[in-house]
Design a protein around this motif. Structure first.
Motif, PDB file in Angstrom:
ATOM      1  N   MET A  37      51.853  40.360  55.368  1.00 12.55           N
ATOM      2  CA  MET A  37      51.469  40.536  53.975  1.00 12.55           C
ATOM      3  C   MET A  37      52.666  40.121  53.121  1.00 12.55           C
ATOM      4  SD  MET A  37      50.041  43.999  52.168  1.00 12.55           S
ATOM      5  CE  MET A  37      48.394  43.786  52.769  1.00 12.55           C
ATOM      6  N   LYS A  38      52.376  39.404  52.057  1.00 10.74           N
ATOM      7  CA  LYS A  38      53.438  38.883  51.205  1.00 10.74           C
ATOM      8  C   LYS A  38      54.168  39.998  50.440  1.00 10.74           C
ATOM      9  CE  LYS A  38      53.539  35.018  52.550  1.00 10.74           C
ATOM     10  NZ  LYS A  38      54.675  34.867  53.392  1.00 10.74           N
ATOM     11  N   GLY A  39      55.436  39.801  50.241  1.00  9.16           N
ATOM     12  CA  GLY A  39      56.296  40.772  49.585  1.00  9.16           C
ATOM     13  C   GLY A  39      55.902  41.097  48.164  1.00  9.16           C
ATOM     14  N   ILE A  40      55.244  40.148  47.490  1.00  5.76           N
ATOM     15  CA  ILE A  40      54.822  40.408  46.110  1.00  5.76           C
ATOM     16  C   ILE A  40      53.900  41.633  46.062  1.00  5.76           C
ATOM     17  CG2 ILE A  40      52.854  38.812  46.186  1.00  5.76           C
ATOM     18  CD1 ILE A  40      53.454  38.192  43.205  1.00  5.76           C
ATOM     19  N   ILE A  41      53.118  41.828  47.099  1.00  4.05           N
ATOM     20  CA  ILE A  41      52.210  42.975  47.164  1.00  4.05           C
ATOM     21  C   ILE A  41      53.029  44.268  47.213  1.00  4.05           C
ATOM     22  CG2 ILE A  41      50.392  44.073  48.545  1.00  4.05           C
ATOM     23  CD1 ILE A  41      49.526  41.406  47.203  1.00  4.05           C
ATOM     24  N   PHE A  42      54.100  44.271  47.989  1.00  2.00           N
ATOM     25  CA  PHE A  42      54.962  45.451  48.098  1.00  2.00           C
ATOM     26  C   PHE A  42      55.715  45.705  46.796  1.00  2.00           C
ATOM     27  CE2 PHE A  42      54.177  44.361  52.452  1.00  2.00           C
ATOM     28  CZ  PHE A  42      54.226  45.553  53.147  1.00  2.00           C
ATOM     29  N   SER A  43      56.310  44.631  46.234  1.00  2.00           N
ATOM     30  CA  SER A  43      57.092  44.833  45.005  1.00  2.00           C
ATOM     31  C   SER A  43      56.216  45.315  43.863  1.00  2.00           C
ATOM     32  CB  SER A  43      57.853  43.605  44.567  1.00  2.00           C
ATOM     33  OG  SER A  43      57.645  42.506  45.302  1.00  2.00           O
ATOM     34  N   GLU A  44      54.999  44.784  43.769  1.00  6.31           N
ATOM     35  CA  GLU A  44      54.076  45.232  42.723  1.00  6.31           C
ATOM     36  C   GLU A  44      53.696  46.691  42.930  1.00  6.31           C
ATOM     37  OE1 GLU A  44      52.931  43.724  39.957  1.00  6.31           O
ATOM     38  OE2 GLU A  44      54.004  41.860  40.334  1.00  6.31           O
ATOM     39  N   PHE A  45      53.511  47.088  44.181  1.00  5.90           N
ATOM     40  CA  PHE A  45      53.176  48.482  44.461  1.00  5.90           C
ATOM     41  C   PHE A  45      54.318  49.408  44.033  1.00  5.90           C
ATOM     42  CE2 PHE A  45      53.336  52.201  47.271  1.00  5.90           C
ATOM     43  CZ  PHE A  45      52.161  52.826  46.878  1.00  5.90           C
ATOM     44  N   LEU A  46      55.539  49.060  44.401  1.00  4.43           N
ATOM     45  CA  LEU A  46      56.690  49.906  44.046  1.00  4.43           C
ATOM     46  C   LEU A  46      56.890  49.969  42.534  1.00  4.43           C
ATOM     47  CD1 LEU A  46      59.149  48.915  46.914  1.00  4.43           C
ATOM     48  CD2 LEU A  46      57.803  51.029  46.695  1.00  4.43           C
TER      49      LEU A  46
ATOM     50  N   ILE B 114      47.217  45.238  39.815  1.00  5.24           N
ATOM     51  CA  ILE B 114      47.893  43.987  40.187  1.00  5.24           C
ATOM     52  C   ILE B 114      47.045  42.746  39.945  1.00  5.24           C
ATOM     53  CG2 ILE B 114      49.415  45.046  41.885  1.00  5.24           C
ATOM     54  CD1 ILE B 114      47.617  43.680  44.047  1.00  5.24           C
ATOM     55  N   PHE B 115      45.784  42.927  39.572  1.00  8.25           N
ATOM     56  CA  PHE B 115      44.932  41.750  39.426  1.00  8.25           C
ATOM     57  C   PHE B 115      45.565  40.708  38.510  1.00  8.25           C
ATOM     58  CE2 PHE B 115      42.004  39.124  37.081  1.00  8.25           C
ATOM     59  CZ  PHE B 115      41.390  38.446  38.124  1.00  8.25           C
ATOM     60  N   ILE B 116      45.957  41.103  37.324  1.00  6.69           N
ATOM     61  CA  ILE B 116      46.421  40.113  36.342  1.00  6.69           C
ATOM     62  C   ILE B 116      47.691  39.408  36.813  1.00  6.69           C
ATOM     63  CG2 ILE B 116      47.793  41.613  34.825  1.00  6.69           C
ATOM     64  CD1 ILE B 116      45.355  38.806  33.745  1.00  6.69           C
ATOM     65  N   ASN B 117      48.592  40.131  37.495  1.00  2.93           N
ATOM     66  CA  ASN B 117      49.812  39.485  37.998  1.00  2.93           C
ATOM     67  C   ASN B 117      49.489  38.470  39.090  1.00  2.93           C
ATOM     68  OD1 ASN B 117      51.340  40.930  36.224  1.00  2.93           O
ATOM     69  ND2 ASN B 117      52.088  42.401  37.720  1.00  2.93           N
ATOM     70  N   LEU B 118      48.561  38.823  39.972  1.00  2.00           N
ATOM     71  CA  LEU B 118      48.175  37.876  41.017  1.00  2.00           C
ATOM     72  C   LEU B 118      47.458  36.676  40.398  1.00  2.00           C
ATOM     73  CD1 LEU B 118      46.990  40.271  43.859  1.00  2.00           C
ATOM     74  CD2 LEU B 118      49.140  39.006  43.707  1.00  2.00           C
ATOM     75  N   TYR B 119      46.613  36.936  39.425  1.00  2.00           N
ATOM     76  CA  TYR B 119      45.881  35.874  38.732  1.00  2.00           C
ATOM     77  C   TYR B 119      46.872  34.896  38.079  1.00  2.00           C
ATOM     78  CZ  TYR B 119      42.612  33.700  35.417  1.00  2.00           C
ATOM     79  OH  TYR B 119      41.867  32.808  34.703  1.00  2.00           O
TER      80      TYR B 119
ATOM     81  N   LEU C 118      40.806  45.364  42.757  1.00  2.00           N
ATOM     82  CA  LEU C 118      40.960  43.989  42.282  1.00  2.00           C
ATOM     83  C   LEU C 118      39.686  43.505  41.584  1.00  2.00           C
ATOM     84  CD1 LEU C 118      42.842  42.494  45.352  1.00  2.00           C
ATOM     85  CD2 LEU C 118      43.697  42.453  42.996  1.00  2.00           C
ATOM     86  N   LEU C 119      38.525  43.852  42.141  1.00  2.00           N
ATOM     87  CA  LEU C 119      37.255  43.467  41.521  1.00  2.00           C
ATOM     88  C   LEU C 119      37.106  44.112  40.142  1.00  2.00           C
ATOM     89  CD1 LEU C 119      34.932  43.687  44.656  1.00  2.00           C
ATOM     90  CD2 LEU C 119      35.609  41.596  43.442  1.00  2.00           C
ATOM     91  N   HIS C 120      37.496  45.377  40.029  1.00  2.00           N
ATOM     92  CA  HIS C 120      37.444  46.041  38.716  1.00  2.00           C
ATOM     93  C   HIS C 120      38.423  45.382  37.742  1.00  2.00           C
ATOM     94  CE1 HIS C 120      34.619  49.278  39.369  1.00  2.00           C
ATOM     95  NE2 HIS C 120      35.218  49.593  40.505  1.00  2.00           N
ATOM     96  N   GLY C 121      39.622  45.045  38.221  1.00  2.00           N
ATOM     97  CA  GLY C 121      40.599  44.357  37.371  1.00  2.00           C
ATOM     98  C   GLY C 121      40.098  43.000  36.925  1.00  2.00           C
TER      99      GLY C 121
END
Length: 178
Positions: A1-10, A72-77, A144-147
């Protein structure tokens, strides 16, 4: 899993619950919290952090995953170059995930294993799809779907029906509201 997912979570944990709680969940898991956005990490480390946060806050793991997914939806988008303006609705965007985004992710990261969306049916008012992922993070997908619906300013009712006990396969039914 990409680190962006972890950093966004933290970042979310720090913003919503404070630096002390963020540090506590890292300490509880002997985790340094040093994630680079392009690094690849075991998804179980994220699961452990979510479970620790759930224990500290009394909020269910599923609820935390949904809040995280939505946030995180908007950041991933925005992290997908050239995506802006290509889709104009939640349904269009969700279909583009499998047709464009996951293909691009696999090109950039050969070892990436994004979830798979299998589209079952679609009408003007409803989209039915199955989510398949060995990571079993279907509640993040729900968030993510709700976002996504929020981003496109659409009212969408989402039903989530696990197809197996691990929730590695889940059917989502998205219905446009008024």
């Amino acid at each position: 899993m990409k680190g962006i997912i972890f950093s966004e979570f933290l970042t979310l944990v720090e913003d919503k619950f404070g630096l002390d709680i963020c540090q506590q969940i890292l300490d509880d898991n002997n985790d340094t919290g040093a994630y680079t956005s392009v690094g690849t990490y075991d998804h179980l480390a994220l699961v452990k952090l979510i479970v620790s946060l759930s224990k500290l806050t009394g909020i269910s793991v599923e609820q935390l995953q949904e809040v995280y997914g939505k946030s995180i939806f908007i950041n991933l988008y925005q992290s997908m170059p050239g995506l802006e303006g290509k889709t104009k609705s939640t349904f269009e965007f969700v279909k583009s995930v499998e047709e464009y985004i996951h293909i691009e992710v696999k090109k950039l990261y050969h070892n990436a294993m994004p979830p798979e969306f299998i589209f079952i049916s679609e009408t003007k008012a409803q989209l039915v799809m199955d989510y398949h992922s060995a990571r079993c993070l279907s509640h993040v997908c729900l968030g993510l779907l709700h976002g996504c619906a929020e981003h496109f300013n659409e009212k969408i009712h989402i039903d989530m029906d696990p197809l197996n006990p691990q929730e590695s396969e889940v059917r989502f039914c998205l219905t446009l509201g008024e």
